[in-house]
Motif scaffolding. Structure first.
Motif, PDB file in Angstrom:
ATOM      1  N   VAL A 514     -53.070   9.009   6.273  1.00 41.81           N
ATOM      2  CA  VAL A 514     -53.945   9.500   5.208  1.00 41.81           C
ATOM      3  C   VAL A 514     -53.797  10.989   4.955  1.00 41.81           C
ATOM      4  O   VAL A 514     -54.344  11.506   3.986  1.00 41.81           O
ATOM      5  CB  VAL A 514     -55.427   9.195   5.532  1.00 41.81           C
ATOM      6  CG1 VAL A 514     -55.670   7.719   5.590  1.00 41.81           C
ATOM      7  CG2 VAL A 514     -55.843   9.872   6.839  1.00 41.81           C
ATOM      8  N   GLY A 515     -53.081  11.700   5.789  1.00 44.80           N
ATOM      9  CA  GLY A 515     -52.910  13.132   5.578  1.00 44.80           C
ATOM     10  C   GLY A 515     -51.716  13.431   4.701  1.00 44.80           C
ATOM     11  O   GLY A 515     -51.683  13.112   3.516  1.00 44.80           O
ATOM     12  N   ASP A 516     -50.704  14.046   5.307  1.00 42.65           N
ATOM     13  CA  ASP A 516     -49.534  14.471   4.542  1.00 42.65           C
ATOM     14  C   ASP A 516     -48.339  13.546   4.748  1.00 42.65           C
ATOM     15  O   ASP A 516     -47.198  13.946   4.530  1.00 42.65           O
ATOM     16  CB  ASP A 516     -49.154  15.905   4.936  1.00 42.65           C
ATOM     17  CG  ASP A 516     -48.717  16.007   6.383  1.00 42.65           C
ATOM     18  OD1 ASP A 516     -49.055  15.090   7.160  1.00 42.65           O
ATOM     19  OD2 ASP A 516     -48.044  16.985   6.743  1.00 42.65           O
ATOM     20  N   PHE A 517     -48.580  12.298   5.181  1.00 41.63           N
ATOM     21  CA  PHE A 517     -47.462  11.377   5.428  1.00 41.63           C
ATOM     22  C   PHE A 517     -46.649  11.150   4.154  1.00 41.63           C
ATOM     23  O   PHE A 517     -45.414  11.161   4.173  1.00 41.63           O
ATOM     24  CB  PHE A 517     -47.999  10.037   5.951  1.00 41.63           C
ATOM     25  CG  PHE A 517     -46.919   9.059   6.319  1.00 41.63           C
ATOM     26  CD1 PHE A 517     -46.396   9.032   7.594  1.00 41.63           C
ATOM     27  CD2 PHE A 517     -46.420   8.150   5.398  1.00 41.63           C
ATOM     28  CE1 PHE A 517     -45.399   8.129   7.947  1.00 41.63           C
ATOM     29  CE2 PHE A 517     -45.430   7.261   5.725  1.00 41.63           C
ATOM     30  CZ  PHE A 517     -44.917   7.246   7.008  1.00 41.63           C
ATOM     31  N   PHE A 518     -47.342  10.951   3.047  1.00 40.37           N
ATOM     32  CA  PHE A 518     -46.659  10.674   1.788  1.00 40.37           C
ATOM     33  C   PHE A 518     -45.825  11.878   1.350  1.00 40.37           C
ATOM     34  O   PHE A 518     -44.692  11.721   0.875  1.00 40.37           O
ATOM     35  CB  PHE A 518     -47.692  10.308   0.720  1.00 40.37           C
ATOM     36  CG  PHE A 518     -47.108   9.733  -0.530  1.00 40.37           C
ATOM     37  CD1 PHE A 518     -46.295   8.626  -0.470  1.00 40.37           C
ATOM     38  CD2 PHE A 518     -47.377  10.293  -1.758  1.00 40.37           C
ATOM     39  CE1 PHE A 518     -45.754   8.083  -1.622  1.00 40.37           C
ATOM     40  CE2 PHE A 518     -46.843   9.762  -2.917  1.00 40.37           C
ATOM     41  CZ  PHE A 518     -46.033   8.650  -2.845  1.00 40.37           C
ATOM     42  N   ASP A 519     -46.369  13.083   1.528  1.00 40.97           N
ATOM     43  CA  ASP A 519     -45.613  14.281   1.174  1.00 40.97           C
ATOM     44  C   ASP A 519     -44.402  14.461   2.080  1.00 40.97           C
ATOM     45  O   ASP A 519     -43.331  14.872   1.625  1.00 40.97           O
ATOM     46  CB  ASP A 519     -46.519  15.511   1.267  1.00 40.97           C
ATOM     47  CG  ASP A 519     -47.405  15.665   0.044  1.00 40.97           C
ATOM     48  OD1 ASP A 519     -47.400  14.720  -0.765  1.00 40.97           O
ATOM     49  OD2 ASP A 519     -48.080  16.692  -0.094  1.00 40.97           O
ATOM     50  N   GLN A 520     -44.567  14.155   3.371  1.00 39.29           N
ATOM     51  CA  GLN A 520     -43.435  14.226   4.300  1.00 39.29           C
ATOM     52  C   GLN A 520     -42.356  13.212   3.933  1.00 39.29           C
ATOM     53  O   GLN A 520     -41.158  13.491   4.030  1.00 39.29           O
ATOM     54  CB  GLN A 520     -43.918  13.976   5.738  1.00 39.29           C
ATOM     55  CG  GLN A 520     -44.676  15.141   6.349  1.00 39.29           C
ATOM     56  CD  GLN A 520     -43.756  16.309   6.641  1.00 39.29           C
ATOM     57  OE1 GLN A 520     -42.595  16.139   7.003  1.00 39.29           O
ATOM     58  NE2 GLN A 520     -44.273  17.517   6.458  1.00 39.29           N
ATOM     59  N   LEU A 521     -42.788  12.030   3.507  1.00 41.77           N
ATOM     60  CA  LEU A 521     -41.834  11.003   3.075  1.00 41.77           C
ATOM     61  C   LEU A 521     -41.002  11.507   1.904  1.00 41.77           C
ATOM     62  O   LEU A 521     -39.765  11.370   1.892  1.00 41.77           O
ATOM     63  CB  LEU A 521     -42.607   9.739   2.685  1.00 41.77           C
ATOM     64  CG  LEU A 521     -41.780   8.586   2.107  1.00 41.77           C
ATOM     65  CD1 LEU A 521     -41.205   7.751   3.233  1.00 41.77           C
ATOM     66  CD2 LEU A 521     -42.632   7.716   1.189  1.00 41.77           C
ATOM     67  N   LYS A 522     -41.652  12.109   0.913  1.00 41.62           N
ATOM     68  CA  LYS A 522     -40.937  12.631  -0.245  1.00 41.62           C
ATOM     69  C   LYS A 522     -40.058  13.823   0.126  1.00 41.62           C
ATOM     70  O   LYS A 522     -38.945  13.974  -0.388  1.00 41.62           O
ATOM     71  CB  LYS A 522     -41.944  13.036  -1.334  1.00 41.62           C
ATOM     72  CG  LYS A 522     -42.648  11.861  -1.990  1.00 41.62           C
ATOM     73  CD  LYS A 522     -41.670  11.005  -2.752  1.00 41.62           C
ATOM     74  CE  LYS A 522     -42.357   9.828  -3.421  1.00 41.62           C
ATOM     75  NZ  LYS A 522     -41.377   8.958  -4.128  1.00 41.62           N
TER      76      LYS A 522
END
Length: 662
Positions: A514-522
């Motif tokens: 829920v934190g910055d996982f999605f941003d790290q993925l991108k």
């Protein structure tokens, strides 16, 4: 009764032009003007129009041809005129962020005469100040245009869409209201991640794509929106290649709501696409999902401003005002039908938006909580991807736990709440709901660390797990698997969808995502990877409550629930950050991170020391020792009764830090 300007238009005379004299801007409309060809004496312009427009065989026979000539030579001016359903084209513009969608939309509006040159400005459809400041499109915008091809008038309904991945839900809603899409690719940047993602979204909706990037580029149109090159080719391709909507005007009314917003004077304004039947001004309509009925006080088209009309039929896009005061009565995805002649079934609507990032929003002033609730309800009407539920914090008071599609979405929503509704907000760190199984057999859902039972009363703590599927080019498989392992993920399987594209499946705690996982993925995939997740249930984990003590007193708002393996790293980071932010006191202040009674990380804030020896410029050393001892006793007594106030800036900085380290 026709006005003088209508007579002149029929006779193909120029319209009156305003004078440059600012004292009488329209004085020239009745001033004498000579005819350009004959030598007759001048007479007032309005009388000349009336004389020319007298009924005669010549004028009656010529009016139709003049009207046709006017339609051909002045496209876009009669956008409210009806055309056959076969001459309607509904399309949207999709592209990666900053590839020129808004620039192309500006040129289409100009060339079709929808917006006059004197009214034109860059990013014409982006009507929020926030969009112009950041240079991005946040909200989808609709516009109706009129274009003439081979002396045949066509109605073109355009929807301009955002390009950032955080606003992909806006794109999916616009695609559902169209039959075709313009896919824009910046030649200097090439095909990028969101380009392909939007192509797949369009293919799922069975849209005609101009051009179909990645599948067949043989019919791609070369254009430059800035230079105005190839714009006519695009309009011709829209008419020839995008299919018209189905002719279902005789069926019972079914209209799909694809967007809406709240107007403080008129209530909820609904944007919709008529799929079946017709709707007229004054009709009694029924919202099939909410079960509410209203009278359509006003209907019209968006061109791009709102223009009222009397009727809309199948295939057309328009807006509706019915004095709807409750924002829950007209939701995006609902179906509008007639109250007396209801449709048998509603339209499929839209897939529910799935939040990727969660956080808490609290008003700085507790009295603004009702205003925050109303603002979120009204904003959710305009931004259907926003989710929220009430939340309580011992430090922040009453607020809401909100779900967003990404961190940019979070920033935009926070800025819109502060700008449009004059609210001052505090954003907290992301969190999830834990399940605590107690020794006495009770089960407690804990969304706040302060609600966690004492260690002696609980048997185990469970946290939600999700199954996450990451789609990525093969070059980034290693970095994404490393990301999954760092977030306590359990590898399940990997499949190659194509030779160059793979699917990686992990099961990991929701708290890690829920934190910055999605941003790290991108970031690790340079924007080419995408993900989706599904909830799989609760599982037992080694979780602990990490408390922060300042001067021996626990600070509840800074308490967090973390995994045992990460407790030391989180505690060390929090204590070091607080040491920088808390102002120094007259006594020494210990800052400790504790698990129960055990201190795992500690920092000390040194005291502000007064130079009590400044007046001792000589004499025996015992005199100096006496003064220092007296100062130490005073500091000890002050420490016993003193309180350390943590400033609001420290809370905000620690919350931002928690987003990074948890």
């Amino acid at each position: 009764m026709l006005m003088a300007s209508d007579f002149c238009r029929l006779a193909n005379f120029p319209r009156p032009q305003p004078t440059t004299n600012h004292r009488g801007a329209w004085r020239g409309s009745c001033s004498p003007r000579p005819f350009p060809s004959d030598g007759r004496p001048s007479e007032p312009w309005a009388f000349r129009c009336l004389r020319i427009a007298r009924p005669s065989a010549v004028s009656r026979g010529r009016s139709v041809s003049c009207r046709a000539a006017e339609i051909t030579t002045d496209p876009g001016q009669d956008r409210l005129m009806k055309v056959p359903i076969s001459n309607i084209r509904n399309f949207c513009i999709i592209a990666h962020i900053d590839h020129g969608k808004s620039t192309l939309a500006d040129k289409l509006l100009q060339l079709t005469g929808t917006v006059q040159k004197r009214e034109m400005k860059e990013q014409f459809l982006d009507n929020m100040d926030l969009e112009r400041e950041r240079g991005i499109t946040i909200k989808l915008q609709a516009a109706r245009m009129r274009y003439i091809l081979e002396n045949e008038p066509y109605c073109l309904n355009l929807i301009d869409t955002p390009g950032h991945v955080d606003f992909s839900y806006e794109v999916s809603r616009s695609l559902a209201a169209c039959e075709g899409a313009l896919l824009v690719v910046d030649a200097s940047q090439g095909v990028e991640a969101q380009t392909l993602a939007n192509v797949y979204l369009a293919l799922e909706n069975n849209l005609e794509i101009i051009p179909i990037i990645g599948l067949d580029c043989s019919d791609a149109i070369h254009c430059s929106a800035k230079e105005g090159i190839g714009i006519s080719d695009i309009l011709n391709a829209i008419i020839t290649r995008i299919p018209p909507p189905k002719d279902a005007a005789g069926n019972p009314l079914r209209a799909l709501i694809f967007d809406s917003y709240y107007d403080p004077y008129r209530g909820v304004i609904v944007y919709f696409r008529v799929v079946d039947g017709t709707i007229k001004k004054g009709d009694k309509i029924y919202f099939m999902a909410s079960g509410k009925d209203y009278i359509a006080d006003e209907i019209g088209v968006l061109s791009p401003n709102q223009l009222p009309v009397d009727e809309l039929y199948a295939g057309e896009v328009g807006y509706l005002s019915a004095s709807i005061r409750s924002v829950a009565d007209a939701r995006v995805g609902d179906t509008i039908t007639h109250f007396g002649r209801r449709a048998e079934s509603s339209l499929p609507g839209y897939e529910e938006a799935r939040p990727m990032v969660f956080c808490g929003l609290f008003p700085v002033d507790a009295d603004q909580f009702p205003e925050l609730r109303d603002a979120l309800e009204k904003l959710q009407l305009n931004d259907a991807a926003l989710k929220f539920e009430p939340e309580t914090s011992s430090a922040m008071g009453f607020g809401f736990r909100c779900g967003f599609l990404g961190l940019l979405h979070l920033e935009i929503v926070q800025e819109r709440l502060e700008r449009e509704y004059n609210l001052t907000l505090i954003t907290t760190a992301p969190s999830v709901v834990y399940r605590v199984n107690c020794i006495n057999g009770d089960t407690i859902d804990c969304s706040n660390p302060t609600l966690l039972p004492e260690p002696g009363k609980r048997r185990q703590i469970e946290e939600p797990f999700v199954k996450i599927e990451m789609l990525t080019p093969k070059e980034y498989i290693g970095s994404l698997m490393e990301l999954g392992q760092e977030r306590r993920g359990e590898f399940k399987e990997m499949n190659f969808i194509t030779e160059n594209r793979a699917s990686i499946i992990y099961e990991l705690p929701l708290a890690e995502m829920v934190g910055d996982f999605f941003d790290q993925l991108k970031s690790r995939s340079k924007g080419y990877a995408s993900m989706e997740y599904t909830f799989v249930g609760y599982r037992e984990s080694e979780l602990v409550k990490l408390d922060i003590h300042i001067n021996g007193e626990p600070v509840e708002p800074l308490a967090t629930i973390v995994h045992k393996d990460k407790a030391y790293a989180v505690g060390r980071a929090l204590t070091q950050k607080l040491k920088e932010l808390i102002p120094r006191q007259m006594f020494k202040v210990p800052i400790q991170a504790c698990i129960g009674a055990k201190v795992i990380a500690s920092e000390s804030l040194s005291a502000i020391r007064k130079d009590v020896l400044s007046k001792c410029y000589g004499g025996d050393i015992t005199r100096k020792k006496k003064l220092l001892k007296k100062q130490a006793e005073g500091k000890k007594r002050l420490k016993a009764i003193g309180k350390v106030e943590v400033p609001q800036e420290a809370f905000m900085a620690v919350l931002r830090l928690e987003k990074e380290v948890i």
